[in-house]
Design an enzyme around this catalytic site. Structure first.
Site: not given
Length: 608
Positions: A451-452
């Site tokens: 998610e980054g």
């Protein structure tokens, strides 16, 4: 030991820091009374402790497997997920109109923390389903919302997020999956997606994939990406499951941690399951999908899901840290080794040794600080979405958006420190898998990546959240910190000592903001070389702000007749430790931001 949810600490944080009393004044949340919220949390604690926590170790030993495209999850997961859905836990924060409970995100955040503490691998399935629901609530048609959301809330179906491809990881402009329009308004989807969490499993009867793909003639880059609903099984007009769609799981990844969560490689349109778009048509290759919202706005819609997931991953960091802390405390109380440093008649429990105390206090303080910041952010989300006053809603939305990369990045980096200390408290036994401490360390390692990555969160915090508005939002948050400092007593006690360290931390953050704003456009490489230190400084100071607020609240509550003295004194003591041992890191982070770029960029590429 198994997991015991820290309900008392959660309720303190929800009431005293996140402002439950203000949240329930918002339209739609009047039922979120103290008693109701505590009852929900107590029941969540029971369910997660009794049903999901015992499966955590089993999932590490017997992870999900795949054979001929069929994924079999860890024994017990399927039954546990059915119980999870039937008990209504998927719908805690989702609208009652679709079968949810309609409770504030603040309450759902505490429930989500328990879920992830109990079983991080299992929790990823509801986490992604939550994100899919949010995306459809944002951009789906009424028919799409009514057709999919209730079945996801009930647990009959689950949701996924399909972004990544072999050539398109963090850079989604490189997405090449294609969507070919059909005469009936559907699309046929072709492409490969990788790292799809719970992309295939046996825990629900259908899986609703949200897939990024390009339509013919779409612009290059991120502006040409659209979002599609692609169910594993097609759904007929009566809402019943029909033919298998042309999406196939070729493999699941072998991972360092979260082994029970099947991370799938999915092929769309490979012809494994040819389908017809309508009765009487010849089945053909291409997974059938339906556009969500407008063409070429897919990444915009997916960011709704990604933002929800980023906050949730931050809570995973808090959750795994709490689980690791509980296990370390239990072991330190039981493990007898070496005499006390001041002298003793024989060996003592290692919790009596000062450095073990330091490690346990570090674990506790970091976890409580990150939890408090995240819960405050969740309350801001509720105000942003439910406040009838546009100015209040906007201010809270800005505050929440500023905190999301910090909650994600700081909390997950924190979890690595905490779970590593958890292994260290166990000593050599921590390195042995049978004690279980190592699983938390391994499971936590993915949290700073998916998610980054931390750097992606940090770049967002600098570029979009700090430099873009000339530091206005960052300084507004800092003003709230200084407002708390003005309330701290100068009585020579713990609170004054906490205030002294928080003052230093706030000044370090202020200096960093000034530097980044001044240099933001002049020397971008130098500014971004300090991005992660800036994120860590922000998290350190803002979590320290919440710890100071917690100490203030605890001091006030100590004066009441029915005060839980031991709990409240522990709150103040933990805040004092955070100030002395964590907030004291602020100066080093600031130095790395202001003057550290020269060293970071000193070597030419060939010198590595």
């Amino acid at each position: 030991m198994s997991y015991q949810a820290p309900v008392k600490d959660m309720m303190f944080t929800i009431r005293e820091l996140a402002g439950l009393a203000q949240v329930r004044q918002l339209p739609g949340f009047s039922d979120a009374t103290d008693d109701t919220v505590e009852a929900v949390l107590e029941e969540a604690a029971r369910f997660n402790g009794e049903v999901l926590a015992p499966l955590n170790w089993a999932g590490d030993l017997k992870p999900a497997t795949v054979a001929d495209g069929v994924v079999t999850t860890t024994p017990g997961f399927r039954e546990a997920f059915r119980a999870f859905g039937e008990a209504g836990w998927q719908g805690v924060q989702h609208p009652e109109a679709f079968g949810g409970q309609g409770l504030p995100k603040l309450v759902a955040t505490a429930c989500g923390e328990m879920l992830n503490s109990a079983n991080l691998s299992f929790a990823l399935c509801p986490l992604l389903t939550d994100g899919a629901i949010e995306a459809l609530l944002t951009a789906g048609t009424p028919a799409q919302q009514q057709g999919f959301i209730p079945r996801m809330i009930s647990g009959e179906w689950t949701g996924t997020m399909n972004l990544t491809e072999p050539q398109a990881g963090s850079d989604l402009s490189l997405v090449r999956s294609r969507a070919e329009p059909q005469a009936d308004g559907s699309f046929r989807i072709f492409g490969q997606k990788i790292y799809i969490t719970f992309g295939e499993h046996d825990m629900a009867e259908n899986i609703v994939h949200l897939v990024l793909a390009r339509t013919p003639g779409s612009p290059e880059g991120v502006k040409g990406i659209s979002l599609f609903i692609v169910p594993k099984f097609l759904i007929d007009a009566q809402g019943k499951l029909g033919a298998r769609n042309d999406v196939f799981c070729t493999s699941v990844e072998h991972k360092l941690g979260i082994k029970a969560s099947p991370t799938a490689v999915l092929l769309y349109g490979d012809g494994k399951f040819p389908v017809s778009a309508a009765a009487g048509q010849t089945p053909a290759a291409g997974a059938l999908g339906w556009l969500v919202g407008e063409e070429n706005r897919g990444l915009e819609y997916m960011f709704v899901m990604m933002n929800a997931a980023r906050f949730a991953v931050g809570m995973q960091g808090v959750a795994i840290a709490e689980r690791s802390y509980q296990k370390a405390v239990s072991y330190a109380r039981d493990r007898v080794q070496s005499r006390a440093v001041e002298g003793s008649s024989g060996p003592v429990a290692i919790i009596q040794h000062p450095d073990v105390r330091r490690m346990l206090m570090t674990m506790r303080a970091l976890t409580e600080g990150a939890r408090s910041l995240a819960y405050v952010a969740a309350a801001a989300y509720d105000a942003a979405h439910a406040s009838p006053d546009p100015a209040t809603a906007k201010a809270n939305a800005t505050f929440y958006e500023f905190l999301v990369p910090i909650v994600k990045g700081f909390s997950t980096e924190m979890s690595l420190e905490v779970t590593s200390l958890g292994v260290q408290v166990h000593g050599g036994m921590g390195f042995i898998e049978e004690t279980g401490a190592a699983q938390y360390y391994r499971d936590a390692r993915i949290l700073t990546i998916y998610e980054g990555t931390t750097a992606i969160q940090a770049n967002d915090l600098i570029g979009r959240k700090t430099v873009r508005d000339g530091g206005q939002t960052a300084r507004a948050v800092l003003a709230r910190v200084r407002q708390t400092l003005a309330e701290m007593p100068a009585d020579g006690g713990d609170l004054q000592a906490i205030a002294a360290r928080l003052t230093e931390g706030a000044q370090a953050l202020s200096d960093a903001i000034d530097h980044l704003v001044a240099q933001g456009k002049a020397d971008a490489r130098a500014v971004y070389a300090g991005s992660v230190p800036y994120l860590m400084l922000s998290g350190t100071v803002l979590a320290g702000w919440q710890m100071a607020r917690a100490a203030l609240a605890a001091q006030r509550l100590l004066a009441s007749a029915d005060a839980d003295t031991a709990f409240l004194k522990a709150k103040i003591g933990t805040a004092r430790f955070y100030a002395d041992h964590v907030l004291s890191r602020s100066g080093g982070y600031c130095a790395a931001i202001v003057a550290g770029a020269a060293g970071t960029l000193a070597l030419e590429e060939a010198m590595f």
